[in-house]
Design a protein around this motif. Structure first.
Motif, PDB file in Angstrom:
ATOM      1  N   SER A   1       8.957   0.943   8.038  1.00  0.00           N
ATOM      2  CA  SER A   1       8.388   2.294   8.080  1.00  0.00           C
ATOM      3  C   SER A   1       8.282   2.751   9.523  1.00  0.00           C
ATOM      4  CB  SER A   1       7.011   2.318   7.408  1.00  0.00           C
ATOM      5  OG  SER A   1       6.036   1.816   8.291  1.00  0.00           O
TER       6      SER A   1
ATOM      7  N   ARG B   1      -3.961  -1.972   1.222  1.00  0.00           N
ATOM      8  CA  ARG B   1      -4.163  -1.848  -0.226  1.00  0.00           C
ATOM      9  C   ARG B   1      -2.819  -1.991  -0.911  1.00  0.00           C
ATOM     10  NH1 ARG B   1      -7.314   3.416  -1.912  1.00  0.00           N
ATOM     11  NH2 ARG B   1      -6.100   2.948  -3.753  1.00  0.00           N
TER      12      ARG B   1
ATOM     13  N   ASP C   1      -0.874  -1.433  -4.680  1.00  0.00           N
ATOM     14  CA  ASP C   1      -0.947  -0.899  -6.036  1.00  0.00           C
ATOM     15  C   ASP C   1       0.488  -0.747  -6.541  1.00  0.00           C
ATOM     16  OD1 ASP C   1      -2.002   0.084  -8.366  1.00  0.00           O
ATOM     17  OD2 ASP C   1      -2.827   1.924  -7.501  1.00  0.00           O
TER      18      ASP C   1
ATOM     19  N   ILE D   1       3.163   0.313  -4.137  1.00  0.00           N
ATOM     20  CA  ILE D   1       2.605   1.188  -3.103  1.00  0.00           C
ATOM     21  C   ILE D   1       1.781   0.313  -2.163  1.00  0.00           C
ATOM     22  CG2 ILE D   1       1.124   3.175  -2.625  1.00  0.00           C
ATOM     23  CD1 ILE D   1       1.589   3.896  -5.682  1.00  0.00           C
TER      24      ILE D   1
ATOM     25  N   GLU E   1      -0.457   0.483   1.154  1.00  0.00           N
ATOM     26  CA  GLU E   1      -1.144   1.407   2.057  1.00  0.00           C
ATOM     27  C   GLU E   1      -1.777   0.646   3.199  1.00  0.00           C
ATOM     28  OE1 GLU E   1      -2.384   5.188  -0.775  1.00  0.00           O
ATOM     29  OE2 GLU E   1      -3.932   3.873   0.043  1.00  0.00           O
TER      30      GLU E   1
ATOM     31  N   ARG F   1      -4.077   0.982   6.455  1.00  0.00           N
ATOM     32  CA  ARG F   1      -5.027   1.849   7.156  1.00  0.00           C
ATOM     33  C   ARG F   1      -5.265   1.316   8.557  1.00  0.00           C
ATOM     34  NH1 ARG F   1      -9.504   3.243   2.465  1.00  0.00           N
ATOM     35  NH2 ARG F   1      -7.960   3.904   0.936  1.00  0.00           N
TER      36      ARG F   1
ATOM     37  N   THR G   1      -3.566   6.567   7.383  1.00  0.00           N
ATOM     38  CA  THR G   1      -2.991   5.712   6.354  1.00  0.00           C
ATOM     39  C   THR G   1      -1.483   5.869   6.334  1.00  0.00           C
ATOM     40  OG1 THR G   1      -4.967   5.916   4.998  1.00  0.00           O
ATOM     41  CG2 THR G   1      -2.975   5.170   3.884  1.00  0.00           C
ATOM     42  N   GLU G   2      -0.800   4.761   6.400  1.00  0.00           N
ATOM     43  CA  GLU G   2       0.659   4.783   6.275  1.00  0.00           C
ATOM     44  C   GLU G   2       0.996   4.168   4.919  1.00  0.00           C
ATOM     45  OE1 GLU G   2       2.993   5.268   9.158  1.00  0.00           O
ATOM     46  OE2 GLU G   2       4.766   4.148   8.521  1.00  0.00           O
ATOM     47  N   ARG G   3       1.816   4.903   4.161  1.00  0.00           N
ATOM     48  CA  ARG G   3       2.140   4.491   2.802  1.00  0.00           C
ATOM     49  C   ARG G   3       3.586   4.035   2.758  1.00  0.00           C
ATOM     50  NH1 ARG G   3      -0.028   6.850  -2.374  1.00  0.00           N
ATOM     51  NH2 ARG G   3       1.774   7.032  -3.727  1.00  0.00           N
TER      52      ARG G   3
ATOM     53  N   THR H   1       6.562   2.419   0.104  1.00  0.00           N
ATOM     54  CA  THR H   1       6.865   2.176  -1.300  1.00  0.00           C
ATOM     55  C   THR H   1       8.247   1.541  -1.452  1.00  0.00           C
ATOM     56  OG1 THR H   1       7.855   4.356  -1.592  1.00  0.00           O
ATOM     57  CG2 THR H   1       5.506   4.175  -2.077  1.00  0.00           C
TER      58      THR H   1
END
Ligand SMILES: [Cu+2]
Length: 136
Positions: free
Chosen positions: A36, A75, A77, A117, A119, A121, A126-128, A130
């Motif tokens: 990313s 995180r 998910d 997903i 995440e 922080r 927050t950088e997401r 996927t």
């Protein structure tokens, strides 16, 4: 040939100021990588082969690129974008330091495309990240 290719890849990564997250152990376990803007995330599942309806864990190795803040928390998910639903369970992420995390309690309860997903922080942002996997 292999060593030449490796040298080229490594040279390219270093030139871009990238980082390479690595797991200390895990021979024979497939590692996936997401690149990313701010981070490079490597992950692998335990067990390696995800079985529908059975809990699994995700191990993460994360490194911050140049000028990116060190992560405060992570995180994990997953959901099925086409079906507009998530998992039936929440994950719990623990950190073992040095950019290593472990998410427990994931379960893909049906076949099809699931999207992870991740995440990250850091410093209030927050950088997401996927990535998808298709289960049959
Ligand atoms: Cu579904």
């Amino acid at each position: 040939m292999r060593s030449i290719l490796f040298t080229l890849l490594l040279g390219g990564a270093m030139a871009a100021g990238a980082c390479t997250p690595e797991f200390a152990t895990g021979k024979g376990t497939r590692v996936h990588t997401i690149d990313s803007k701010k981070y490079v995330l490597a992950y692998r599942t335990q067990p390696e082969k995800i079985i529908i309806g059975q809990h699994f864990a995700v191990e993460l190795a994360l490194c911050a690129k140049e000028n990116a803040a060190t992560p405060d928390s992570v995180r994990v998910d997953a959901h099925m974008p086409e079906h507009r639903h998530g998992m039936n369970y929440k994950t719990a992420v623990t950190s073992s330091g040095a950019g290593k995390y472990r998410a427990e309690g994931l379960m893909f309860h049906m076949p099809g495309r699931w999207e992870y997903i991740f995440e990250v922080r850091a410093s209030g942002a927050t950088e997401r990240m996927t990535t998808s996997v298709v289960l049959q």
